[in-house]
Structures are given as structure tokens and as C-alpha cells.
Design a protein around this motif. Structure first.
Motif, mmCIF file in Angstrom:
data_model
loop_
_atom_site.group_PDB
_atom_site.id
_atom_site.type_symbol
_atom_site.label_atom_id
_atom_site.label_comp_id
_atom_site.label_asym_id
_atom_site.label_seq_id
_atom_site.Cartn_x
_atom_site.Cartn_y
_atom_site.Cartn_z
ATOM 1 N N ARG A 10 0.806 -0.923 0.154
ATOM 2 C CA ARG A 10 0.262 0.125 -0.230
ATOM 3 C C ARG A 10 0.530 1.479 -0.041
ATOM 4 N N ILE A 11 1.919 1.417 0.964
ATOM 5 C CA ILE A 11 2.372 2.446 0.524
ATOM 6 C C ILE A 11 3.320 2.716 -0.762
ATOM 7 N N GLU A 12 3.777 1.295 -1.421
ATOM 8 C CA GLU A 12 4.664 1.623 -2.404
ATOM 9 C C GLU A 12 3.705 2.294 -3.003
ATOM 10 N N PHE A 13 1.991 1.622 -3.265
ATOM 11 C CA PHE A 13 1.701 2.010 -3.996
ATOM 12 C C PHE A 13 1.098 3.507 -5.081
ATOM 13 N N ILE A 14 0.968 4.159 -3.097
ATOM 14 C CA ILE A 14 0.644 5.653 -2.812
ATOM 15 C C ILE A 14 1.860 6.619 -3.139
ATOM 16 N N ARG A 15 2.985 6.582 -2.795
ATOM 17 C CA ARG A 15 4.090 7.057 -2.966
ATOM 18 C C ARG A 15 4.455 6.787 -4.615
ATOM 19 N N ILE B 116 1.426 0.889 10.674
ATOM 20 C CA ILE B 116 2.369 1.870 10.046
ATOM 21 C C ILE B 116 2.691 2.534 8.430
ATOM 22 N N TRP B 117 0.776 1.835 8.092
ATOM 23 C CA TRP B 117 0.586 2.448 7.135
ATOM 24 C C TRP B 117 0.455 3.514 7.408
ATOM 25 N N LEU B 118 -0.586 3.580 8.313
ATOM 26 C CA LEU B 118 -1.082 5.034 8.798
ATOM 27 C C LEU B 118 -0.463 6.619 9.437
ATOM 28 N N GLU B 119 0.113 5.847 9.528
ATOM 29 C CA GLU B 119 1.545 6.953 10.629
ATOM 30 C C GLU B 119 2.072 7.448 8.576
ATOM 31 N N TYR B 120 2.765 6.677 7.621
ATOM 32 C CA TYR B 120 3.059 7.058 6.578
ATOM 33 C C TYR B 120 1.777 8.173 6.080
ATOM 34 N N LEU B 121 0.668 8.078 6.379
ATOM 35 C CA LEU B 121 -0.354 8.704 5.510
ATOM 36 C C LEU B 121 -0.394 10.719 6.177
ATOM 37 N N THR B 122 -0.104 9.793 7.789
ATOM 38 C CA THR B 122 -0.453 11.051 8.356
ATOM 39 C C THR B 122 1.856 11.958 7.899
ATOM 40 N N GLN B 123 2.078 11.529 8.138
ATOM 41 C CA GLN B 123 4.022 11.964 7.534
ATOM 42 C C GLN B 123 3.194 12.441 6.258
ATOM 43 N N ASN B 124 2.870 12.234 5.422
ATOM 44 C CA ASN B 124 2.966 12.775 3.917
ATOM 45 C C ASN B 124 1.366 13.488 3.933
ATOM 46 N N LYS B 125 0.648 14.215 5.518
ATOM 47 C CA LYS B 125 -0.740 15.397 5.266
ATOM 48 C C LYS B 125 -1.625 14.780 4.627
#
Length: 213
Positions: A143-148, A172-181
């Protein structure tokens, strides 16, 4: 206004040409245009059904072979398709995105698709997808690679928020979204436990809504 099928085909080819110029040759652009218009009419992906309504002087069998050759031999990069869809969007700011996964079978083959779509006037327009080489849910890395990848192509300024179903969770997924606003609205399973700080305890999330009708 000219509403003939021939005019629509030329108009569609022209729009494609403006975005795919020097990347796809004219013959293939014409074929893609005819396939788009055929899909709109028959609302099916069966090659013969598409070939039967092609805007072409060739017979249906010839048109079907042309579709088969195109699908077998030509690789259409995702970035070209995604960029075309993004370019023709009437709005490019404050977009609501939907992340979803669909798992189905075609004969003995498992097809597992992770799809990113844009909400527009009660429709969800696909802009990117990736095939998962397995059954079941996507994992955090996928999921992270896809959104990235989307952010690399289009940035995150266009994103108002992301909607997702309850299987697309994880710290970790939700933290990634939060870090990328990236704001997110994700369903929760009713048995998920939440911390009640005022009472220093955890309880299933459904209990927070017991009083609601």
C-alpha cells in the motif's frame, strides 16, 4: 454539433494524440479510440462484442484479430494512462481518493487488484491500479509503495483525503499517511478496541455508539 460515430472517433483520437504524442503511433491511437467508444456502447470487454461495433470498414473478425494482436503485443505504461486521466479531470485540487481491493477468479486464475480511484460527481474514476501476486489483502509495504508512486507522479497537494475499507489498516500504514499529510477516513471493525483515557481502559469501538439509533 456533429454526433456521428466517425466524428466521435476522430475527436477521441485527437484528444489521445494530444497526450500520447510521440509515445504511441497513430494506428494504435486510432485503435484505442475505437475500443474506448466500443466499450462505452456495449459496456462489455468481450473482444467480439467490441469488434461488432467498431467504427471501421473492416469486418468484425478482422477487427477482433486487430484487438487480439494489440492486447498481446503492446505494453501501455501505467504512467501514460494515469497522466491522461489526471490531465482531463475537470478538478485537480481537493480530490477525494478511494483505495480499494478486489479479488476475483477468471477460470483457475486469481485476479487480485489494488485500485486507486478519484471521486467526482458520485462516480469513482480509476486512475491507478496494481496487480497483487497473491490472494487476500494487500500488506503495508504494498500500500505504501502504491501511494508513493502516485505522489511521485502527481504530488500530494491534490489530495483532500483518502477513503478506504476496514481491511486497509495498520499502524505503519496510517503513520505513513499522517507523515505525508494525507487525511484519511477508514472504516473500523466493530470489535476493534479503543483506549478510553478518561476511564483508563480499552473497549470495543461499537460500545461508543450503543446509544445511537
Amino acid at each position: 454539433m456533429n454526433t456521428s460515430q466517425e466524428y466521435k472517433s476522430k475527436d477521441c483520437s485527437s484528444a489521445l494524440g494530444q497526450n500520447f504524442e510521440q509515445k504511441i503511433n497513430k494506428a494504435r491511437l486510432n485503435l484505442i479510440s475505437m475500443m474506448i467508444l466500443a466499450l462505452y456502447k456495449v459496456r462489455m470487454v468481450n473482444y467480439m462484442d467490441l469488434a461488432n461495433v467498431f467504427d471501421s470498414s473492416a469486418n468484425a473478425e478482422s477487427s477482433m484479430r486487430r484487438i487480439q494482436c494489440y492486447m498481446a503485443d503492446f505494453d501501455l505504461p501505467m504512467i501514460l494512462v494515469s497522466s491522461f486521466i489526471f490531465e482531463i479531470l475537470p478538478e485537480k485540487k481537493n480530490l477525494v481518493f478511494v483505495l480499494d481491493r478486489t479479488n476475483l477468479k477468471f477460470g483457475e486464475a486469481n485476479i487480485n487488484i489494488l485500485m486507486l480511484r478519484i471521486c467526482y460527481k458520485n462516480n469513482a474514476i480509476p486512475i491507478m491500479f496494481t496487480m497483487l501476486d497473491k490472494r487476500g489483502n494487500s500488506d503495508t509495504v504494498e500500500r505504501i509503495e502504491f501511494i508513493r508512486q502516485f505522489i511521485n507522479w502527481f504530488g500530494n497537494d491534490c489530495i483532500d483525503c483518502l477513503l478506504a475499507d476496514r481491511e486497509l489498516v495498520g499502524p505503519i500504514w496510517l503513520e505513513y499517511l499522517t507523515q505525508n499529510k494525507i487525511k484519511y477516513h477508514i472504516r473500523l471493525r466493530d470489535i476493534f478496541k479503543v483506549s478510553c483515557f478518561d476511564k483508563n481502559e480499552e473497549k470495543p469501538v461499537f460500545r461508543l455508539f450503543n446509544k445511537l439509533q
